[in-house]
Design a protein around this motif. Structure first.
Motif, short mmCIF file in Angstrom:
data_model
loop_
_atom_site.label_atom_id
_atom_site.label_comp_id
_atom_site.label_asym_id
_atom_site.label_seq_id
_atom_site.Cartn_x
_atom_site.Cartn_y
_atom_site.Cartn_z
N ILE A 80 28.62 0.10 26.17
CA ILE A 80 27.93 0.06 27.46
C ILE A 80 27.99 -1.35 28.04
O ILE A 80 28.21 -1.54 29.24
N SER A 81 27.82 -2.35 27.18
CA SER A 81 27.88 -3.74 27.62
C SER A 81 29.26 -4.06 28.20
O SER A 81 29.37 -4.71 29.25
N GLU A 82 30.30 -3.60 27.55
CA GLU A 82 31.67 -3.87 28.02
C GLU A 82 31.93 -3.22 29.37
O GLU A 82 32.58 -3.81 30.25
N ASP A 83 31.41 -2.00 29.57
CA ASP A 83 31.65 -1.28 30.82
C ASP A 83 30.81 -1.80 31.98
O ASP A 83 31.27 -1.82 33.13
N THR A 84 29.57 -2.17 31.72
CA THR A 84 28.65 -2.55 32.79
C THR A 84 28.60 -4.05 33.03
O THR A 84 28.12 -4.49 34.08
N GLY A 85 29.04 -4.84 32.08
CA GLY A 85 28.99 -6.28 32.23
C GLY A 85 27.65 -6.89 31.88
O GLY A 85 27.48 -8.10 31.97
N MET A 86 26.68 -6.08 31.47
CA MET A 86 25.37 -6.60 31.08
C MET A 86 25.42 -6.98 29.60
O MET A 86 25.99 -6.27 28.78
N SER A 87 24.81 -8.10 29.26
CA SER A 87 24.83 -8.56 27.88
C SER A 87 24.08 -7.59 26.97
O SER A 87 23.15 -6.90 27.40
N VAL A 88 24.50 -7.56 25.71
CA VAL A 88 23.84 -6.71 24.73
C VAL A 88 22.38 -7.13 24.56
O VAL A 88 21.50 -6.30 24.34
N THR A 89 22.12 -8.43 24.68
CA THR A 89 20.75 -8.92 24.55
C THR A 89 19.84 -8.29 25.59
O THR A 89 18.72 -7.87 25.28
N THR A 90 20.30 -8.20 26.83
CA THR A 90 19.50 -7.57 27.88
C THR A 90 19.43 -6.06 27.68
O THR A 90 18.39 -5.43 27.93
N LEU A 91 20.52 -5.49 27.20
CA LEU A 91 20.55 -4.03 26.99
C LEU A 91 19.62 -3.57 25.88
O LEU A 91 19.41 -2.36 25.72
N GLN A 92 19.06 -4.51 25.10
CA GLN A 92 18.08 -4.07 24.11
C GLN A 92 16.89 -3.38 24.77
O GLN A 92 16.19 -2.60 24.13
N TRP A 93 16.70 -3.60 26.09
CA TRP A 93 15.64 -2.89 26.80
C TRP A 93 15.93 -1.39 26.89
O TRP A 93 15.02 -0.59 27.12
N ALA A 94 17.19 -0.99 26.71
CA ALA A 94 17.49 0.44 26.65
C ALA A 94 16.90 1.07 25.40
O ALA A 94 16.62 2.27 25.36
#
Length: 502
Positions: free
Chosen positions: A40-54
């Motif tokens: 998801i991080s690779e596709d959306t450009g959002m860092s994995v650190t921020t995606l922890q909110w998912a």
């Protein structure tokens, strides 16, 4: 067999199918998401650190909604609220699958947190009221088995789908299954309510739970950038404390509180709830970290499928060991079993805390097995103690407390683990360390944090009081297997109370 009996049996079978399938899908979806984050991080450009909110956002909303959704079902109709939960789940899956940004993924997961908690709470209630006696016991046991299998299979399924359909495939498939569950529910499930329950719903308590957790997790998550003693971090913690205080004030005044504060005087319930919170927090934090570490090119560079397979010692081991635990607890005592479980979990995390960049995957297997066995030993008896330590009329409330604790533990521990992991990696990289060494240092630091939490579980088990023990029946085994996802009644709990367990 009469026509009436046939119709009743068919309807009960439909309820069983709809609730078990939906529970399996919800738990599989929940446990799979961490495996998907790098893609998801690779596709959306959002860092994995921020995606922890998912991950944390899902758990945060689940904590606020799990008890309230059960109350809504009791008042407005369990089938209606269950269907609403399924509809929200479908909508959230579609939103995530179509997401063009990380923010949309997180928003979809927040909605999914409310949907998942509603499906679990109302599904179990529907299943309980559709059956009686031994049939109810068997149905609830199958529901627990479905929950356990879903949680164990999620990472593997997620990893498999990333390689074949893209990360979006999981959510499209889950949406389709949820639609089928809605059709099945419409055709086979009868509406039911609790006519004895007051119609008052503690909406304020629900909002205050969220208001307590959101700034707490935000402060923890951003502390690496803001600083632990910065005005913004301390402000978040101050808002959290104020909201928590307001929650206590509200719960003392509302007719039907979200949390009966009198239960907090029960030492066994408090101890078991802490054990549940620690267990849920550490296993969710571990799955989050390993999913990232195993897939990072500077570490093991696994594919999503390989990472899913790599987590099997922890996920499958937990489910396989758990059914054996009730008989062990009946022999040596619940406190001793919980303490032994946390001791093994602590040892496993200590070993992971010694990780360095040279470790191959085989070095992780033994500590993962130790953590899985330890989790299995502690989860079941703690979950059973939560409902066995209270009076019959308080079983539903005690179950609600323990289920809320799972979500709180998952949200807070995952956010804390992600913060430690990211902060240490950033600091090490800034000091010139190699990428692999920085990653290993981040994982080690987070593992030591979880080792400390697990050891607190050992100390907590030592001070727990005695309570009724489960007998070790087949139903107890199913409840133990599902204990890391939901609290189910056991032979230590009055069977009639199962229908009011949220």
């Amino acid at each position: 067999m009469s026509d009436v009996t046939k119709a009743t049996t068919t309807r009960a079978g439909g309820v069983l199918a709809a609730t078990c399938i939906s529970t399996l899908v919800v738990n599989a979806n929940t446990s799979a998401v961490s495996i998907l984050l790098p893609a998801i991080s690779e596709d959306t450009g959002m860092s994995v650190t921020t995606l922890q909110w998912a991950v944390t956002g899902y758990s945060l909303v689940g904590a606020a909604v799990i008890v309230t959704s059960g109350s809504l079902g009791d008042v407005f109709g369990r089938k209606r609220i269950f269907q609403l939960g399924l509809l929200l789940f479908v909508a959230s899956c579609i939103l995530i699958a179509l997401a063009g940004s990380g923010g949309m993924v997180i928003a979809g997961r927040v909605i999914q947190g409310a949907a998942g908690a509603t499906i679990l709470a109302c599904g179990l209630s529907l299943l309980s009221v559709a059956n009686e006696g031994d049939a109810q016991l068997r149905a609830v046991s199958l529901w627990g088995a479905a929950a356990a299998v879903g949680a164990a299979a999620g990472p593997l399924v997620g990893g498999l789908l990333v390689g074949s359909t893209g990360w979006q495939g999981l959510f499209w498939i889950d949406a389709g299954i949820a639609v089928l569950c809605m059709v099945l529910t419409y055709a086979t499930v009868a509406e039911s309510r609790d006519p004895e329950r007051p119609r008052s719903i503690d909406y304020a308590g629900t909002a205050l739970i969220a208001l307590t957790l959101v700034p707490l997790i935000l402060g923890v998550s951003e502390s690496g950038d803001w600083g632990w003693f910065s005005a913004r971090t301390l402000g978040c913690f101050a808002v959290s404390v104020a909201a928590g205080y307001a929650f206590v004030v509200v719960e003392r005044r509302v007719p039907v509180p979200l949390l009966d504060l009198a239960l907090l005087r029960n030492r066994v319930l408090v101890g078991s709830t802490i054990a549940i919170l620690i267990g849920a927090g550490t296993i969710n934090g571990l799955m989050y970290l390993l999913s990232l570490y195993f897939q990072d090119p500077a570490a093991l560079d696994f594919s999503p499928l390989q990472a899913g397979l790599a987590t099997l010692p922890a996920t499958v081991g937990l489910v396989v060991v758990a059914p054996l635990v009730p008989k062990l607890a009946a022999k040596i005592g619940a406190r001793q079993t919980i303490g032994l479980g946390f001791l093994l979990t602590t040892a496993g995390f200590v070993v992971v805390g010694l990780v360095d960049a040279s470790w191959a995957y085989t070095a992780f297997v033994l500590p993962l097995v130790a953590i899985a066995v330890g989790m299995g030993l502690s989860n079941g008896p703690a979950s059973s103690a939560a409902t066995a330590s209270v009076a019959e009329e308080q079983v539903g409330a005690a179950s609600g407390v323990s289920n809320m604790a799972r979500y709180v533990g998952a949200a807070v521990a995952t956010a804390l683990a992600a913060t430690i992991y990211g902060t240490v990696i950033g600091n090490q990289t800034g000091d010139g360390a190699a990428a692999g060494d920085a990653l290993a240092s981040g994982l080690a630091a987070a593992a030591w944090m979880m080792a400390v939490f697990s050891f607190l579980g050992v100390l907590m088990a030592l001070v727990m009081a005695r309570h009724r023990l489960a007998k070790g029946t087949l139903a107890d085994a199913a409840a133990s297997a599902a204990a890391h996802t939901h609290t189910l009644p056991t032979s230590a709990t009055t069977h009639a109370e199962a229908r009011r367990t949220p």
